[in-house]
Design a protein around this motif. Sequence first.
Motif, mmCIF file in Angstrom:
data_model
loop_
_atom_site.group_PDB
_atom_site.id
_atom_site.type_symbol
_atom_site.label_atom_id
_atom_site.label_comp_id
_atom_site.label_asym_id
_atom_site.label_seq_id
_atom_site.Cartn_x
_atom_site.Cartn_y
_atom_site.Cartn_z
ATOM 1 N N THR A 99 2.713 6.256 -7.284
ATOM 2 C CA THR A 99 1.324 6.919 -8.047
ATOM 3 C C THR A 99 1.008 8.401 -7.104
ATOM 4 N N LYS A 100 1.445 8.624 -6.293
ATOM 5 C CA LYS A 100 0.945 9.813 -5.527
ATOM 6 C C LYS A 100 -0.310 10.312 -5.342
ATOM 7 N N LEU A 124 -7.040 -2.067 -1.491
ATOM 8 C CA LEU A 124 -7.781 -1.040 -2.160
ATOM 9 C C LEU A 124 -8.399 0.087 -0.919
ATOM 10 N N ASP A 125 -8.844 -0.779 0.015
ATOM 11 C CA ASP A 125 -9.535 0.089 1.190
ATOM 12 C C ASP A 125 -8.314 1.006 1.918
ATOM 13 N N LEU A 126 -7.104 0.339 2.197
ATOM 14 C CA LEU A 126 -5.991 1.243 2.774
ATOM 15 C C LEU A 126 -5.818 2.343 1.758
ATOM 16 N N LEU A 127 -5.634 1.933 0.578
ATOM 17 C CA LEU A 127 -5.015 3.060 -0.339
ATOM 18 C C LEU A 127 -6.114 4.183 -0.522
ATOM 19 N N VAL A 140 0.794 -1.148 -0.032
ATOM 20 C CA VAL A 140 -0.129 0.077 -0.003
ATOM 21 C C VAL A 140 0.928 1.238 -0.008
ATOM 22 N N ARG A 141 1.851 1.261 0.971
ATOM 23 C CA ARG A 141 2.893 2.423 0.994
ATOM 24 C C ARG A 141 3.474 2.772 -0.338
ATOM 25 N N ASP A 142 3.975 1.584 -0.757
ATOM 26 C CA ASP A 142 4.960 1.870 -1.900
ATOM 27 C C ASP A 142 4.228 2.159 -2.990
ATOM 28 N N LEU A 188 1.464 4.720 7.560
ATOM 29 C CA LEU A 188 0.964 6.607 7.559
ATOM 30 C C LEU A 188 2.031 7.659 7.314
ATOM 31 N N GLY A 189 3.331 6.872 6.916
ATOM 32 C CA GLY A 189 4.535 7.754 6.750
ATOM 33 C C GLY A 189 4.700 8.747 7.684
#
Length: 606
Positions: free
Chosen positions: A47-48, A175-178, A40-42, A94-95
């Motif tokens: 894709t920003k 997809l939900d996390l994205l 998800v994070r990558d 969450l970065g």
Amino acid sequence: MEKMERNINLLTWQNSIEYLDFQGEDYAYLDTPSKIVCLVRDFFDITKGNWNVSDLLLLKTAMTSIDLKPKDKVNYLTVMLEINDTPALQEKLLGGASIKAIEESSCLLSLSVLKKLMDLDDENFYIVDTVSDYLVDQGIQADRKDVRNNLVIRYLKTKEGVNIDTQVECYDLVLDLLYNINQGQEENILYLPGMETEMIDESAIKSSMEFTMKEAETLYQQGKIEEAKTKFKELANQDYGPAMKRLGDLCQATEDFVLANQWYEKAGEADYDWGWYCLGDAFMYGKGVTSDYEIAVQCFQNAYDLDGEAKEHAAGCLGLIYQKYENYDAANAYFAEVGEAGIPFGWKNLGDSYYNGTGVEQNYKKAREYYQKAIDLDESTKGELTKIIGDTYKSQKNLEQAYIYFQKAGEAGNGWGWYELGDAYFEGKGVEENYDKAREYLLKAYDLEGDSKNYAAGLLGIISLYQDEYEQAEKWLQKAEKAACDWAWIEVGEAYHIGNGVEIDYKKAQKCYQNAYNLGKKNKGEAADRIGIIYFDNKSYDNAYKWFKKSAEADFDFGWKHLGDAYYKGYGVGRDYEEAIECYEKGLRHYGKAYDLCKKMLDRLY
């Protein structure tokens, strides 16, 4: 050009993903939650937050490359808990961001779940501790994380009608996390390092404080107390309410209540609702201050008016105080509000009002309705409240329904439920008298922690006594401690005293009588008299006199008679006919079994 660069980066990532690592571990060898978070994070960073259908197909291929099948199912709650409880995963997903309060939980479910878990771990840990302490008081051992998890499950189920303890496909969860990360950033719910935003400086400062607060809590949970305190104090110096309140909690934990209350007041003045709530709690229960309900009401009202997370908890306390002031309409209105907000405490207290007829006409049916609402919100209350529901039916002489609910209470871990059933079979109330059945239920009550344990032991002792099992009766009465019946101890003592079903043993008899006396109940005088008789029979007249006097002081008729004998014959005390006459007259006035003996002695002396 920028779009082409993004596509190249995405393809490069997909082709090399099996060689990427997280904390030194290849993606392919990570556990499922870690794989999901890394993907998800990558994907989001590359894709920003701007992707299309082709990008998502590529994401599916990347999942397969690290042995994460899109159709495989995982437990949604388990993944969320793993992310929350693993700082590295939380940081990755969450970065390094903080999550702001979310108004519509159902729209951003994943962030809402994480936010609720974080709050219960950090600034709202008080709620988890309160529930945990309550369960311990009820004899229920509960892991703190289990309590926290159940609170989150019930909160979302009640507020949004969503069951988060469910199976979902891996791809759907990705997809939900994205979606959550993307929307969280767009709506300024997430404060990501380096993100471009038009937020005013004040919001940026608040975000920074929230992040520092989370760092401080992490240090505290790692046992780095002084480092955590330093960060809390830095934030407190910037008038950050949650940090002030947290410093108050730390002071309260070391019983420095005065300093704790100073911090709570500062937190409240900084418009942090939990600060006012904790200060109200201090004045309500006299923690570091003289108990003052008027000030407590002001504090709870301040917390209530701020309309934050402490609002309904403050409402519950306002209800309790208004109940003490006998302002029952206001009290019950607050309890109803708390219940409507999904907090079982409110319905339970409103049920109590109808059960006891406090400010309303006593109505067992309404009480049962409110107790059931509390149970539906929190299964952990089932044992206590189903027992009370059983009591309402018992009061209405509907023993059949009462016993159904006592059974439910026992099965939910409430010892009093089993005790009531045991007592019913012992007494033959609504059922046929059956000592074996009574013993079965009482043993279940005894096996549970709580007050019912000792009372069950006491009744088991009486059953053994009725079945002439004196040694067994003695063991159970010993276990009953203060809940034992004094007359039962006397009966067992008498068995040892005269050899009824057991060998004569004066020491054991005296010990049993002493136990009866120590309970300080209505048969205290008889127990003292019997101890005096043992000493008298063994020609220990000084001790006999002492115990006869204790028996007389407890106003037992034979105590007066035997004390009169001591004065009449000079056993353990100087001979004194006047004292003897006074004792016999006091024994006479009971018109009990000692009447004839006292009268005979008085006739002789007159």
